[in-house]
Design a protein around this motif. Structure first.
Motif, PDB file in Angstrom:
ATOM      1  N   MET A   1       0.850  -1.164   0.000  1.00 43.07           N
ATOM      2  CA  MET A   1       0.000   0.000   0.000  1.00 43.07           C
ATOM      3  C   MET A   1       0.901   1.235   0.000  1.00 43.07           C
ATOM      4  O   MET A   1       1.688   1.430   0.918  1.00 43.07           O
ATOM      5  N   PRO A   2       0.812   2.076  -1.011  1.00 43.98           N
ATOM      6  CA  PRO A   2       1.654   3.266  -1.069  1.00 43.98           C
ATOM      7  C   PRO A   2       1.158   4.342  -0.116  1.00 43.98           C
ATOM      8  O   PRO A   2       0.032   4.309   0.369  1.00 43.98           O
ATOM      9  N   LEU A   3       2.032   5.314   0.136  1.00 42.08           N
ATOM     10  CA  LEU A   3       1.642   6.481   0.921  1.00 42.08           C
ATOM     11  C   LEU A   3       0.588   7.279   0.164  1.00 42.08           C
ATOM     12  O   LEU A   3       0.523   7.201  -1.069  1.00 42.08           O
ATOM     13  N   PRO A   4      -0.202   8.079   0.862  1.00 44.58           N
ATOM     14  CA  PRO A   4      -1.131   8.953   0.148  1.00 44.58           C
ATOM     15  C   PRO A   4      -0.355   9.910  -0.752  1.00 44.58           C
ATOM     16  O   PRO A   4       0.795  10.238  -0.485  1.00 44.58           O
ATOM     17  N   ALA A   5      -1.010  10.391  -1.813  1.00 43.12           N
ATOM     18  CA  ALA A   5      -0.352  11.323  -2.731  1.00 43.12           C
ATOM     19  C   ALA A   5       0.076  12.566  -1.956  1.00 43.12           C
ATOM     20  O   ALA A   5      -0.696  13.106  -1.158  1.00 43.12           O
TER      21      ALA A   5
END
Length: 192
Positions: A1-5
């Motif tokens: 899961m990537p960091l939020p933009a």
């Protein structure tokens, strides 16, 4: 899961840290750590003059040779890039770590031998996490070899060191129940 933009931004600084673990032919293990700090812009340093973008401000490495018990047998240090020439005086004190075991009390041993003005802050930072890299290298690979050779686990052995050290490895948790059911709900014997 990537960091939020993220919001719009400009990259200014990168600290790159890498740890590697090696099995040696002589039965010992090498744990290596490297760290570098760079800027995306030119930097003027009183000691080093004009430094173009990407020039390492810090460029340091440590190799700790450990035995099966993760006791340091040899240590080598390189400080190719430092902000001051005096920083290189942090190499020799690293020899005080020879004979220290990467395990309980590791951070205290580092602080005792190299804390404050006795050593280099950045080398201490690299050392702190070398124990984790050593743990990911030595016992994990030794367990792999034990399983491949068909040697059974030792009877009455206590729980592996990593159990009870984070939320996933909670003795009362689902991961311990799945992977080490013999230690589910385990508690150390209290000494009277």
């Amino acid at each position: 899961m990537p960091l939020p933009a993220p919001q719009a931004r400009d990259l200014l600084h990168t600290r790159a840290v890498v740890y590697r673990g090696y099995r040696r032919e002589d039965g010992l293990w090498d744990i290596e750590a490297e760290m570098s700090d760079t800027k995306t812009y030119a930097l003027e340093r009183s000691e080093r003059g004009e430094m173009p973008p990407g020039t390492p401000i810090h460029g340091m490495a440590i190799r700790a040779t450990v035995d099966d018990q993760m006791t340091i047998r040899e240590i080598s240090t390189a400080m190719d890039h430092t902000p001051f020439g005096e920083c290189r005086a942090g190499v020799d004190p690293m020899q005080q770590m020879v004979g220290v075991t990467m395990g309980p009390g590791w951070r205290q041993a580092i602080e005792k031998a190299l804390g404050g003005i006795q050593g280099c802050t950045h080398l201490r930072e690299l050392l702190f996490n070398m124990a984790t890299a050593a743990y990911q290298t030595v016992p994990v690979y030794r367990e792999r070899l034990r399983r491949q050779s068909g040697v059974p686990e030792a009877e009455n052995a206590g729980p592996p060191y990593h159990l009870g050290k984070c939320l996933a490895w909670d003795f009362k948790g689902a991961v311990v129940q799945r992977h080490y059911p013999q230690f589910a709900d385990w508690q150390p014997v209290k000494k009277i």
